[in-house]
Design a protein around this motif. Sequence first.
Motif, PDB file in Angstrom:
ATOM      1  N   VAL A 438      40.527  53.291  73.591  1.00  0.00           N
ATOM      2  CA  VAL A 438      40.786  51.915  73.196  1.00  0.00           C
ATOM      3  C   VAL A 438      41.689  51.934  71.968  1.00  0.00           C
ATOM      4  N   VAL A 439      42.823  51.264  72.055  1.00  0.00           N
ATOM      5  CA  VAL A 439      43.766  51.188  70.938  1.00  0.00           C
ATOM      6  C   VAL A 439      43.447  49.990  70.050  1.00  0.00           C
ATOM      7  N   CYS A 440      43.087  48.863  70.669  1.00  0.00           N
ATOM      8  CA  CYS A 440      42.752  47.638  69.933  1.00  0.00           C
ATOM      9  C   CYS A 440      41.327  47.250  70.278  1.00  0.00           C
ATOM     10  N   GLU A 441      40.394  47.470  69.336  1.00  0.00           N
ATOM     11  CA  GLU A 441      38.976  47.194  69.606  1.00  0.00           C
ATOM     12  C   GLU A 441      38.702  45.699  69.741  1.00  0.00           C
ATOM     13  N   CYS A 442      39.364  44.877  68.915  1.00  0.00           N
ATOM     14  CA  CYS A 442      39.068  43.439  68.930  1.00  0.00           C
ATOM     15  C   CYS A 442      39.289  42.832  70.310  1.00  0.00           C
ATOM     16  N   GLU A 443      40.359  43.239  70.982  1.00  0.00           N
ATOM     17  CA  GLU A 443      40.700  42.663  72.276  1.00  0.00           C
ATOM     18  C   GLU A 443      40.440  43.622  73.436  1.00  0.00           C
ATOM     19  N   GLY A 444      39.950  44.820  73.148  1.00  0.00           N
ATOM     20  CA  GLY A 444      39.616  45.766  74.205  1.00  0.00           C
ATOM     21  C   GLY A 444      40.827  46.230  74.992  1.00  0.00           C
ATOM     22  N   ASN A 474      40.363  39.616  65.638  1.00  0.00           N
ATOM     23  CA  ASN A 474      39.830  39.322  64.306  1.00  0.00           C
ATOM     24  C   ASN A 474      40.528  40.057  63.175  1.00  0.00           C
ATOM     25  N   CYS A 475      40.910  41.323  63.403  1.00  0.00           N
ATOM     26  CA  CYS A 475      41.488  42.094  62.297  1.00  0.00           C
ATOM     27  C   CYS A 475      42.977  41.866  62.158  1.00  0.00           C
ATOM     28  N   GLN A 476      43.595  41.154  63.116  1.00  0.00           N
ATOM     29  CA  GLN A 476      45.020  40.817  63.061  1.00  0.00           C
ATOM     30  C   GLN A 476      45.895  42.047  62.833  1.00  0.00           C
ATOM     31  N   GLY A 477      45.553  43.122  63.502  1.00  0.00           N
ATOM     32  CA  GLY A 477      46.368  44.327  63.453  1.00  0.00           C
ATOM     33  C   GLY A 477      45.996  45.326  62.385  1.00  0.00           C
ATOM     34  N   ALA A 478      44.971  45.042  61.616  1.00  0.00           N
ATOM     35  CA  ALA A 478      44.605  45.965  60.528  1.00  0.00           C
ATOM     36  C   ALA A 478      44.245  47.344  61.057  1.00  0.00           C
ATOM     37  N   PHE A 479      43.527  47.404  62.174  1.00  0.00           N
ATOM     38  CA  PHE A 479      43.039  48.676  62.685  1.00  0.00           C
ATOM     39  C   PHE A 479      43.791  49.166  63.924  1.00  0.00           C
ATOM     40  N   CYS A 480      44.767  48.380  64.403  1.00  0.00           N
ATOM     41  CA  CYS A 480      45.425  48.795  65.640  1.00  0.00           C
ATOM     42  C   CYS A 480      46.940  48.797  65.576  1.00  0.00           C
ATOM     43  N   SER A 481      47.562  48.102  64.633  1.00  0.00           N
ATOM     44  CA  SER A 481      49.025  48.023  64.656  1.00  0.00           C
ATOM     45  C   SER A 481      49.658  49.406  64.515  1.00  0.00           C
ATOM     46  N   HIS A 482      49.096  50.250  63.633  1.00  0.00           N
ATOM     47  CA  HIS A 482      49.654  51.591  63.479  1.00  0.00           C
ATOM     48  C   HIS A 482      49.362  52.467  64.710  1.00  0.00           C
ATOM     49  N   ARG A 483      48.236  52.195  65.385  1.00  0.00           N
ATOM     50  CA  ARG A 483      47.944  52.937  66.611  1.00  0.00           C
ATOM     51  C   ARG A 483      48.936  52.556  67.714  1.00  0.00           C
ATOM     52  N   LEU A 488      54.589  55.062  70.390  1.00  0.00           N
ATOM     53  CA  LEU A 488      56.042  55.182  70.541  1.00  0.00           C
ATOM     54  C   LEU A 488      56.587  56.523  70.064  1.00  0.00           C
ATOM     55  N   VAL A 489      55.771  57.248  69.288  1.00  0.00           N
ATOM     56  CA  VAL A 489      56.277  58.404  68.557  1.00  0.00           C
ATOM     57  C   VAL A 489      56.852  59.480  69.464  1.00  0.00           C
ATOM     58  N   GLU A 490      56.236  59.705  70.590  1.00  0.00           N
ATOM     59  CA  GLU A 490      56.654  60.812  71.449  1.00  0.00           C
ATOM     60  C   GLU A 490      58.086  60.658  71.955  1.00  0.00           C
ATOM     61  N   ASP A 491      58.527  59.397  72.153  1.00  0.00           N
ATOM     62  CA  ASP A 491      59.825  59.167  72.791  1.00  0.00           C
ATOM     63  C   ASP A 491      60.873  58.548  71.875  1.00  0.00           C
ATOM     64  N   HIS A 492      60.506  58.239  70.627  1.00  0.00           N
ATOM     65  CA  HIS A 492      61.446  57.526  69.763  1.00  0.00           C
ATOM     66  C   HIS A 492      61.441  58.108  68.357  1.00  0.00           C
ATOM     67  N   SER A 493      62.526  57.848  67.630  1.00  0.00           N
ATOM     68  CA  SER A 493      62.665  58.396  66.282  1.00  0.00           C
ATOM     69  C   SER A 493      61.714  57.721  65.302  1.00  0.00           C
ATOM     70  N   GLU A 494      61.505  58.388  64.172  1.00  0.00           N
ATOM     71  CA  GLU A 494      60.614  57.849  63.156  1.00  0.00           C
ATOM     72  C   GLU A 494      61.096  56.496  62.653  1.00  0.00           C
ATOM     73  N   LEU A 504      56.126  43.981  63.764  1.00  0.00           N
ATOM     74  CA  LEU A 504      54.819  43.530  64.238  1.00  0.00           C
ATOM     75  C   LEU A 504      53.963  43.062  63.069  1.00  0.00           C
ATOM     76  N   TYR A 505      53.963  43.858  62.012  1.00  0.00           N
ATOM     77  CA  TYR A 505      53.104  43.542  60.879  1.00  0.00           C
ATOM     78  C   TYR A 505      53.537  42.237  60.210  1.00  0.00           C
ATOM     79  N   GLN A 506      54.835  42.032  60.064  1.00  0.00           N
ATOM     80  CA  GLN A 506      55.321  40.794  59.449  1.00  0.00           C
ATOM     81  C   GLN A 506      55.001  39.581  60.317  1.00  0.00           C
ATOM     82  N   GLU A 507      55.077  39.730  61.629  1.00  0.00           N
ATOM     83  CA  GLU A 507      54.730  38.622  62.513  1.00  0.00           C
ATOM     84  C   GLU A 507      53.259  38.247  62.380  1.00  0.00           C
ATOM     85  N   ARG A 508      52.406  39.228  62.226  1.00  0.00           N
ATOM     86  CA  ARG A 508      50.994  38.950  62.001  1.00  0.00           C
ATOM     87  C   ARG A 508      50.794  38.263  60.655  1.00  0.00           C
ATOM     88  N   TRP A 509      51.525  38.716  59.637  1.00  0.00           N
ATOM     89  CA  TRP A 509      51.335  38.182  58.288  1.00  0.00           C
ATOM     90  C   TRP A 509      51.715  36.709  58.196  1.00  0.00           C
TER      91      TRP A 509
END
Length: 594
Positions: A438-444, A474-483, A488-494, A504-509
């Motif tokens: 599970v990547v996002c616990e709030c929404e499963g 509920n957490c609005q990306g606090a525990f899942c946005s970085h997950r 994306l890491v495997e296929d894209h640059s840092e 994503l984070y700014q849109e949540r904010w």
Amino acid sequence: MTETPSVLVIGGGSTGCGIVRDLAMRGLDVTLVEKGNLTHGTTGRMHGLLHSGGRYAVSDQPSATECIEENRVLRRIASHCVEMTGGLFVQRPEDSDDYFEEKLEGCRECGIPAEVLSAEEAREMEPYLAEDIKRAIRVPDGAIDPFRLCVANAADAIDHGARVETHAEVVDVLIEDGEVVGVEVEHGETDLGITEGEPGTREKLYADYVVNATGAWAGQIGDMAGVDVAVRPSKGVMTIMNVRQVDTVVNRCRPKGDADIVVPHETTCILGTTDEEVDDPEDYPEEGWEVDLMIDTLSELVPMLSEARTIRSFWGVRPLYEPPGTGTEDPTDITRDFFLLDHADRDDLPGMSSIVGGKLTTYRMMAEKISDHVCEKVGVEAECRTAEEPLPGSEDFSVLRDWMDEFGIRSPIGRRSAQRLGSRTDDVLGEWDGPNPVVCECEGVTRAEIHDAMNHAGTDLNAVRIRTRASMGNCQGAFCSHRMANELVEDHSELVVRDSLDELYQERWKGERHALWGRQLSQAMLKHMLHATTMNRDGDPAASDSDVDFGAFDAGTGATAGETSGTGGDTDRAATDGGAPTDGSLAEVNDADS
């Protein structure tokens, strides 16, 4: 005209997506362009109500009749997007008996099933209704996921050969010999890996016919073509609560007014709304008193809302339209009906029509009407099939299957996945090869769903969000946005991954900053500590050249909670919701200009 007529649709909201699906199913060569993500405009900023028509049964009966007709259609073709919660029009002691009877009679005149409930029967359905309510009318309202709905329409259009181009803003309408022949678009700077257009370039797209389905922005497209489309944008605020305080749509049974509806939606409740005319659909004030009004007024219907946690607020703009010469001053009096404007007949400009007004509930009907019109213009004889053929995900769909044994995930998570994916569940979960945490616990939301969304959204994590609901809980990306970004890491640059995470984070904010009091302030501070401090996001040298505004993480000039969150400096609200601090320590999460 080409052998297969080509049509270009401007606008990736519910109506535009419905049009591109309808035309593609009829065999036309059709392209949709949208300046942001799908649902970027009004569709992505609505309260999620699937209308029964009850809200318009007194004031606008033609719209009410359209709503109940399309309510039944959408339950059939978009079952994985709809939750039939039912609805109540609740009368308080101070509300008019005469209006209650008008509402009941209006529903019946429009063919809307309506049943009178006593106060006791209504509270049996919804125990948290105020104890002093008088009675209620039960109607078949529901909740609909506008993101899932638009994506399903767009996906089906693509399956039928359409081109759907997001992050492609129309900058000019092309006119040759007095006729509209296409548009020029500017593609976004970022290569998302999902569009045909070259990032950062302009492209001229030619077509036999152009449809302006941009809603509140229709006037701007009209200006580019030199015609007047007098849309009257009207803003409304919605406030999202942390849980479902009710499981039924609750409406206040009174004539027009602000703050009169609570819509249970997925894991939350959405409070709405206001109705205030604005000049520009992109530029209008988002005021704190509007948020306060939602909570304070709707607490008269559901008292526990006054002590509940608010996780974010957002504003949407209705694309209201009325024929010239009507002269309505109050936007609440403008019809919610839709209008097809043929610019050849109206403005002596062939090659383009605009579709304006309406509601999400009637999007498919609007799409059918203008698709019929387009086919007549380009000489195609083909019947509309969108009222009968289910959207992808709604064929032979059941939300009650137990996915635990088949896919090795906990049953509640499987049910949530099945609700979102519908009949695609086997394809997405069953064909996933590897661990599926599970990547996002709030929404499963599991890894398989995230990657399925990335197959269509590329590196755009906000597009992944609207497809999966990841980061919308509920957490609005606090525990899942970085997950999510980590996938994306495997296929894209840092740098690509960091930019996507930042967006994503700014849109949540943007929505959270209107809810910084009480327990939600504590949640925001926890999020700040996790991302800005633990992950060093407030001083990350890798992001030093980014255009992203990191004001949400940086200590600012010290705005108080009331100045930025919109509580008007009302420390009483903070005191009743967990005793939030009201000193300068708020500046760290309160000084963003998003």
